[in-house]
Design a protein around this motif. Structure first.
Motif, short mmCIF file in Angstrom:
data_model
loop_
_atom_site.label_atom_id
_atom_site.label_comp_id
_atom_site.label_asym_id
_atom_site.label_seq_id
_atom_site.Cartn_x
_atom_site.Cartn_y
_atom_site.Cartn_z
N GLU A 1 0.84 -1.21 0.00
CA GLU A 1 0.00 0.00 0.00
C GLU A 1 0.88 1.26 0.00
O GLU A 1 0.58 2.23 -0.70
CB GLU A 1 -0.93 0.01 1.21
N CYS A 2 1.94 1.23 0.80
CA CYS A 2 2.84 2.38 0.86
C CYS A 2 3.55 2.58 -0.48
O CYS A 2 3.69 3.70 -0.97
CB CYS A 2 3.88 2.19 1.97
N GLU A 3 4.01 1.47 -1.10
CA GLU A 3 4.66 1.56 -2.40
C GLU A 3 3.69 2.09 -3.45
O GLU A 3 4.05 2.92 -4.30
CB GLU A 3 5.21 0.19 -2.82
N SER A 4 2.47 1.62 -3.42
CA SER A 4 1.44 2.08 -4.37
C SER A 4 1.15 3.56 -4.16
O SER A 4 1.04 4.33 -5.12
CB SER A 4 0.17 1.26 -4.19
N PHE A 5 1.04 3.96 -2.91
CA PHE A 5 0.80 5.37 -2.59
C PHE A 5 1.95 6.25 -3.09
O PHE A 5 1.73 7.29 -3.70
CB PHE A 5 0.60 5.55 -1.07
N LEU A 6 3.19 5.81 -2.83
CA LEU A 6 4.36 6.57 -3.27
C LEU A 6 4.42 6.65 -4.80
O LEU A 6 4.76 7.68 -5.37
CB LEU A 6 5.65 5.96 -2.71
N SER A 7 4.08 5.53 -5.45
CA SER A 7 4.08 5.51 -6.91
C SER A 7 3.02 6.47 -7.46
O SER A 7 3.29 7.23 -8.40
CB SER A 7 3.81 4.08 -7.40
N ASN A 8 1.83 6.45 -6.88
CA ASN A 8 0.78 7.37 -7.28
C ASN A 8 1.18 8.82 -7.01
O ASN A 8 0.90 9.71 -7.81
CB ASN A 8 -0.54 7.06 -6.57
N GLN A 9 1.82 9.03 -5.87
CA GLN A 9 2.26 10.38 -5.52
C GLN A 9 3.30 10.88 -6.51
O GLN A 9 3.27 12.03 -6.93
CB GLN A 9 2.81 10.41 -4.08
N GLN A 10 4.21 9.99 -6.94
CA GLN A 10 5.22 10.37 -7.93
C GLN A 10 4.56 10.69 -9.27
O GLN A 10 4.96 11.65 -9.95
CB GLN A 10 6.25 9.25 -8.09
N ASP A 11 3.56 9.91 -9.67
CA ASP A 11 2.83 10.19 -10.91
C ASP A 11 2.14 11.55 -10.84
O ASP A 11 2.19 12.33 -11.79
CB ASP A 11 1.79 9.10 -11.19
N ILE A 12 1.53 11.82 -9.71
CA ILE A 12 0.84 13.10 -9.52
C ILE A 12 1.85 14.25 -9.55
O ILE A 12 1.64 15.27 -10.22
CB ILE A 12 0.02 13.10 -8.21
N ASP A 13 2.97 14.07 -8.86
CA ASP A 13 4.01 15.10 -8.85
C ASP A 13 4.55 15.35 -10.26
O ASP A 13 4.79 16.49 -10.66
CB ASP A 13 5.16 14.70 -7.92
N THR A 14 4.74 14.28 -11.03
CA THR A 14 5.23 14.40 -12.42
C THR A 14 4.22 15.16 -13.27
O THR A 14 4.58 16.04 -14.05
CB THR A 14 5.51 13.01 -13.02
N LYS A 15 2.95 14.82 -13.13
CA LYS A 15 1.90 15.50 -13.89
C LYS A 15 1.82 16.98 -13.52
O LYS A 15 1.67 17.85 -14.39
CB LYS A 15 0.55 14.82 -13.69
N ILE A 16 1.92 17.28 -12.24
CA ILE A 16 1.90 18.68 -11.79
C ILE A 16 3.10 19.42 -12.35
O ILE A 16 2.99 20.54 -12.87
CB ILE A 16 1.84 18.76 -10.25
#
Length: 182
Positions: free
Chosen positions: A5-20
């Protein structure tokens, strides 16, 4: 499970940060492009202002500062004229504006014929151009000639009350037609 769950959250957060970050970069790129365009226009305006202020007309006179002609890919001719006016010192509000007319003509290369582009008389393509200038006025327009007609000399004249105030001519070399796309 918790680790996934933490890895998935971090991966999603990185995707969001990249998009931003990508969106911010796109926005900044668009703003930079717009500012560069504005800067180019301001530099052009400043160059015209400096040229006009450095070589101002005699007080109370209008002068043709620039005269140019080019041939468009469509075969039309495009002209540009810059007229400057320097009001007399202590001028009344009525004298602060120059009222006159601009006449344009072209001498043809092959037959020594003069064509009136903007002026009076038979065969004129259009009437004279009315001028109402406070400091300077940039004018441009297009006209068409028959395919076999080539301009040798392009002329602009300012008139006021039937009197010629200023004349400027642009010689058109034969290379003008060789370098223009038809």
């Amino acid at each position: 499970q918790r680790l996934k769950e933490c890895e998935s959250f971090l991966s999603n957060q990185q995707d969001i940060d990249t998009k931003i970050s990508d969106a911010q970069t796109d926005t900044l790129t668009q703003q930079l492009s717009r500012l560069q365009t504005e800067n180019t226009q301001l530099k052009s305006d400043l160059a015209v202002y400096e040229k006009l202020s450095a070589t101002s007309a005699k007080p109370g006179e209008a002068t043709i500062r620039e005269l140019s002609i080019s041939r468009l890919p469509s075969g039309e001719y495009q002209y540009q004229v810059l007229v400057a006016y320097s009001p007399p010192q202590g001028a009344s509000s009525e004298q602060e504006v120059f009222d006159g007319t601009l006449f344009l003509s072209a001498d043809l290369a092959n037959n020594n014929q003069t064509i009136i582009i903007a002026g009076q008389g038979g065969g004129s393509m259009s009437p004279p151009i009315d001028l109402r200038i406070r400091y300077f006025q940039r004018l441009s327009g297009t006209f068409t000639l028959e395919e076999d007609q080539k301009i040798q000399l392009f002329r602009a004249r300012i008139r006021k009350n039937g009197r010629v105030i200023d004349t400027k001519t642009e010689m058109i070399p034969p290379s003008f037609y060789q370098n223009q796309s038809q």
